[in-house]
Design a protein around this motif. Structure first.
Motif, PDB file in Angstrom:
ATOM      1  N   ASP A 162      12.518  89.246 -65.430  1.00  0.00           N
ATOM      2  CA  ASP A 162      12.226  88.038 -66.195  1.00  0.00           C
ATOM      3  C   ASP A 162      12.763  88.168 -67.605  1.00  0.00           C
ATOM      4  OD1 ASP A 162      10.533  89.932 -67.129  1.00  0.00           O
ATOM      5  OD2 ASP A 162       8.711  88.717 -67.035  1.00  0.00           O
ATOM      6  N   SER A 163      13.989  88.649 -67.702  1.00  0.00           N
ATOM      7  CA  SER A 163      14.595  88.885 -69.009  1.00  0.00           C
ATOM      8  C   SER A 163      14.942  87.600 -69.742  1.00  0.00           C
ATOM      9  CB  SER A 163      15.866  89.730 -68.843  1.00  0.00           C
ATOM     10  OG  SER A 163      16.788  89.069 -68.008  1.00  0.00           O
ATOM     11  N   GLY A 164      14.772  86.442 -69.076  1.00  0.00           N
ATOM     12  CA  GLY A 164      15.026  85.177 -69.750  1.00  0.00           C
ATOM     13  C   GLY A 164      16.359  84.564 -69.398  1.00  0.00           C
ATOM     14  N   SER A 165      17.168  85.249 -68.570  1.00  0.00           N
ATOM     15  CA  SER A 165      18.492  84.728 -68.236  1.00  0.00           C
ATOM     16  C   SER A 165      18.449  83.735 -67.084  1.00  0.00           C
ATOM     17  CB  SER A 165      19.433  85.879 -67.890  1.00  0.00           C
ATOM     18  OG  SER A 165      18.930  86.599 -66.782  1.00  0.00           O
ATOM     19  N   ALA A 166      17.421  83.768 -66.263  1.00  0.00           N
ATOM     20  CA  ALA A 166      17.363  82.930 -65.065  1.00  0.00           C
ATOM     21  C   ALA A 166      17.473  81.440 -65.348  1.00  0.00           C
ATOM     22  CB  ALA A 166      16.088  83.237 -64.276  1.00  0.00           C
ATOM     23  N   PRO A 167      16.763  80.884 -66.353  1.00  0.00           N
ATOM     24  CA  PRO A 167      16.848  79.447 -66.574  1.00  0.00           C
ATOM     25  C   PRO A 167      18.255  78.954 -66.853  1.00  0.00           C
ATOM     26  CG  PRO A 167      14.956  80.368 -67.730  1.00  0.00           C
ATOM     27  CD  PRO A 167      15.760  81.524 -67.198  1.00  0.00           C
ATOM     28  N   GLU A 168      19.110  79.775 -67.513  1.00  0.00           N
ATOM     29  CA  GLU A 168      20.479  79.332 -67.792  1.00  0.00           C
ATOM     30  C   GLU A 168      21.399  79.533 -66.593  1.00  0.00           C
ATOM     31  OE1 GLU A 168      18.368  80.160 -71.424  1.00  0.00           O
ATOM     32  OE2 GLU A 168      19.426  81.805 -70.447  1.00  0.00           O
ATOM     33  N   GLU A 169      21.107  80.521 -65.759  1.00  0.00           N
ATOM     34  CA  GLU A 169      22.037  80.887 -64.696  1.00  0.00           C
ATOM     35  C   GLU A 169      21.717  80.224 -63.353  1.00  0.00           C
ATOM     36  OE1 GLU A 169      22.083  85.100 -64.495  1.00  0.00           O
ATOM     37  OE2 GLU A 169      22.978  85.370 -66.470  1.00  0.00           O
ATOM     38  N   VAL A 170      20.471  79.877 -63.116  1.00  0.00           N
ATOM     39  CA  VAL A 170      20.085  79.295 -61.823  1.00  0.00           C
ATOM     40  C   VAL A 170      19.987  77.783 -61.955  1.00  0.00           C
ATOM     41  CG1 VAL A 170      18.345  79.272 -60.009  1.00  0.00           C
ATOM     42  CG2 VAL A 170      18.802  81.390 -61.277  1.00  0.00           C
ATOM     43  N   PRO A 171      20.628  77.030 -61.073  1.00  0.00           N
ATOM     44  CA  PRO A 171      20.566  75.566 -61.129  1.00  0.00           C
ATOM     45  C   PRO A 171      19.123  75.073 -61.055  1.00  0.00           C
ATOM     46  CG  PRO A 171      22.274  76.284 -59.615  1.00  0.00           C
ATOM     47  CD  PRO A 171      21.498  77.505 -59.990  1.00  0.00           C
ATOM     48  N   PRO A 172      18.798  74.015 -61.807  1.00  0.00           N
ATOM     49  CA  PRO A 172      17.438  73.476 -61.806  1.00  0.00           C
ATOM     50  C   PRO A 172      16.909  73.157 -60.413  1.00  0.00           C
ATOM     51  CG  PRO A 172      18.714  72.494 -63.568  1.00  0.00           C
ATOM     52  CD  PRO A 172      19.674  73.296 -62.752  1.00  0.00           C
ATOM     53  N   ALA A 173      17.774  72.647 -59.536  1.00  0.00           N
ATOM     54  CA  ALA A 173      17.324  72.297 -58.191  1.00  0.00           C
ATOM     55  C   ALA A 173      16.842  73.526 -57.425  1.00  0.00           C
ATOM     56  CB  ALA A 173      18.461  71.621 -57.422  1.00  0.00           C
ATOM     57  N   VAL A 174      17.539  74.650 -57.638  1.00  0.00           N
ATOM     58  CA  VAL A 174      17.150  75.900 -56.975  1.00  0.00           C
ATOM     59  C   VAL A 174      15.828  76.399 -57.540  1.00  0.00           C
ATOM     60  CG1 VAL A 174      17.782  78.300 -56.562  1.00  0.00           C
ATOM     61  CG2 VAL A 174      19.540  76.520 -56.465  1.00  0.00           C
ATOM     62  N   LEU A 175      15.679  76.321 -58.850  1.00  0.00           N
ATOM     63  CA  LEU A 175      14.426  76.740 -59.476  1.00  0.00           C
ATOM     64  C   LEU A 175      13.263  75.893 -58.975  1.00  0.00           C
ATOM     65  CD1 LEU A 175      15.503  77.329 -63.193  1.00  0.00           C
ATOM     66  CD2 LEU A 175      14.898  79.058 -61.496  1.00  0.00           C
ATOM     67  N   HIS A 176      13.498  74.587 -58.835  1.00  0.00           N
ATOM     68  CA  HIS A 176      12.457  73.679 -58.339  1.00  0.00           C
ATOM     69  C   HIS A 176      12.062  74.043 -56.907  1.00  0.00           C
ATOM     70  CE1 HIS A 176      10.086  70.044 -58.021  1.00  0.00           C
ATOM     71  NE2 HIS A 176      10.707  69.758 -56.881  1.00  0.00           N
ATOM     72  N   MET A 177      13.064  74.313 -56.080  1.00  0.00           N
ATOM     73  CA  MET A 177      12.794  74.697 -54.693  1.00  0.00           C
ATOM     74  C   MET A 177      12.010  76.000 -54.632  1.00  0.00           C
ATOM     75  SD  MET A 177      13.854  77.016 -52.173  1.00  0.00           S
ATOM     76  CE  MET A 177      15.532  77.488 -52.618  1.00  0.00           C
ATOM     77  N   MET A 178      12.424  76.982 -55.453  1.00  0.00           N
ATOM     78  CA  MET A 178      11.728  78.262 -55.486  1.00  0.00           C
ATOM     79  C   MET A 178      10.291  78.099 -55.948  1.00  0.00           C
ATOM     80  SD  MET A 178      13.733  80.849 -54.572  1.00  0.00           S
ATOM     81  CE  MET A 178      13.172  82.301 -55.455  1.00  0.00           C
ATOM     82  N   ALA A 179      10.092  77.240 -56.947  1.00  0.00           N
ATOM     83  CA  ALA A 179       8.749  77.015 -57.469  1.00  0.00           C
ATOM     84  C   ALA A 179       7.835  76.388 -56.424  1.00  0.00           C
ATOM     85  CB  ALA A 179       8.812  76.135 -58.705  1.00  0.00           C
ATOM     86  N   GLU A 180       8.397  75.516 -55.591  1.00  0.00           N
ATOM     87  CA  GLU A 180       7.596  74.891 -54.535  1.00  0.00           C
ATOM     88  C   GLU A 180       7.280  75.870 -53.408  1.00  0.00           C
ATOM     89  OE1 GLU A 180       9.668  71.408 -53.198  1.00  0.00           O
ATOM     90  OE2 GLU A 180       8.615  70.115 -54.644  1.00  0.00           O
ATOM     91  N   LYS A 181       8.253  76.714 -53.084  1.00  0.00           N
ATOM     92  CA  LYS A 181       8.083  77.616 -51.948  1.00  0.00           C
ATOM     93  C   LYS A 181       7.315  78.880 -52.317  1.00  0.00           C
ATOM     94  CE  LYS A 181      10.736  79.296 -47.993  1.00  0.00           C
ATOM     95  NZ  LYS A 181      12.097  79.342 -47.383  1.00  0.00           N
ATOM     96  N   TYR A 182       7.574  79.409 -53.536  1.00  0.00           N
ATOM     97  CA  TYR A 182       6.929  80.650 -53.980  1.00  0.00           C
ATOM     98  C   TYR A 182       6.300  80.437 -55.362  1.00  0.00           C
ATOM     99  CZ  TYR A 182      10.456  82.123 -50.570  1.00  0.00           C
ATOM    100  OH  TYR A 182      11.258  82.231 -49.465  1.00  0.00           O
ATOM    101  N   PRO A 183       5.293  79.586 -55.451  1.00  0.00           N
ATOM    102  CA  PRO A 183       4.754  79.214 -56.771  1.00  0.00           C
ATOM    103  C   PRO A 183       4.197  80.381 -57.576  1.00  0.00           C
ATOM    104  CG  PRO A 183       3.272  78.527 -54.998  1.00  0.00           C
ATOM    105  CD  PRO A 183       4.547  78.950 -54.346  1.00  0.00           C
ATOM    106  N   HIS A 184       3.518  81.302 -56.919  1.00  0.00           N
ATOM    107  CA  HIS A 184       2.906  82.404 -57.658  1.00  0.00           C
ATOM    108  C   HIS A 184       3.948  83.399 -58.157  1.00  0.00           C
ATOM    109  CE1 HIS A 184      -0.880  80.744 -56.553  1.00  0.00           C
ATOM    110  NE2 HIS A 184      -0.750  81.031 -55.264  1.00  0.00           N
ATOM    111  N   VAL A 185       4.960  83.648 -57.330  1.00  0.00           N
ATOM    112  CA  VAL A 185       6.041  84.531 -57.748  1.00  0.00           C
ATOM    113  C   VAL A 185       6.766  83.937 -58.955  1.00  0.00           C
ATOM    114  CG1 VAL A 185       8.275  85.512 -57.115  1.00  0.00           C
ATOM    115  CG2 VAL A 185       6.386  85.560 -55.476  1.00  0.00           C
TER     116      VAL A 185
END
Length: 234
Positions: free
Chosen positions: A158-181
């Protein structure tokens, strides 16, 4: 003048000089770019000259680990085992921060040199001098793991690079599927400058986990814990 030039002698090559130069090169360019040929160029010798002091690249890496471990402040001025262990581990961490490449090399070593064994022996001795049984100390060392060397193997990056490198749609999908992670992995309240390797191994996280372990070790020691059925001796 020619006579004076003839008396100038090159500093003799030694194992210590070879290892020190290798550490400097790894610090400057990363251990991945380190090669016997590049090291020889740095020292101003032919590559074959190095093999009189280190048999191969693996022995070179073993020796570099010895140099790093040798830099750790061995002074344990703490009045009790807990403060002494904490001081030694945090001293090791400062060395790893100075040589970020060392973490991967330490993890890759299969042989324990006398220098490494001496460090481990001293660490074990701190617990034994504190009254820990051989049984409890055995499990303590397993629990300490890589933290003994000043780093941890992290679960999240969680070094902070993920929000810039991962497309928002992928982050949204991940958040729905693995919310706690995702809610844990996306936290950004870490000091990126203090990370050893990848992940959230910053100073706060490191000391937080170290203190939890030391407090737990202390409680088990005071309770007379034994691994026989994981019970407390009465």
């Amino acid at each position: 003048m020619a006579q004076q030039k003839g008396t100038v002698r090159r500093t003799p090559l030694s194992r210590e000089r070879v290892l020190s130069a290798a550490v400097v090169l790894a610090d400057e360019s990363g251990v991945e770019s380190l090669s016997m040929r590049k090291l020889a160029q740095e020292l101003g010798v032919v590559p074959m000259a190095l093999y009189k002091h280190v048999a191969n690249k693996e022995e070179l890496l073993d020796g570099m680990v010895d140099v790093i471990v040798g830099e750790i402040d061995a002074a344990a001025s703490g009045e009790d085992w807990k403060s002494a262990v904490r001081q030694r581990v945090l001293a090791a961490r400062q060395i790893l921060l100075r040589h970020p490449w060392a973490r991967r090399v330490i993890e890759s070593r299969t042989n324990k040199s006398p220098v490494v064994l001496e460090y481990m022996n001293a660490m074990i001795g701190m617990f034994r001098s504190g009254g820990f049984s051989v049984d409890l100390t055995h499990h303590v060392m397993h629990a300490m793991g890589s933290r003994m060397w000043g780093f941890t193997q992290e679960v999240f990056d969680d070094s902070g690079s993920a929000p810039e490198e991962v497309p928002p749609a992928v982050l949204h999908m991940m958040a729905e599927k693995y919310p706690h992670v995702m809610e844990i992995a996306m936290r950004a309240d870490h000091d990126n400058e203090s990370v050893v390797g990848q992940g959230c191994d910053d100073q706060f996280e490191f000391e937080f986990a170290l203190d939890l372990l030391l407090d737990g070790f202390e409680r088990l020691h005071e309770q007379g814990w034994t691994s026989r059925r994981g019970t407390v001796q009465r």
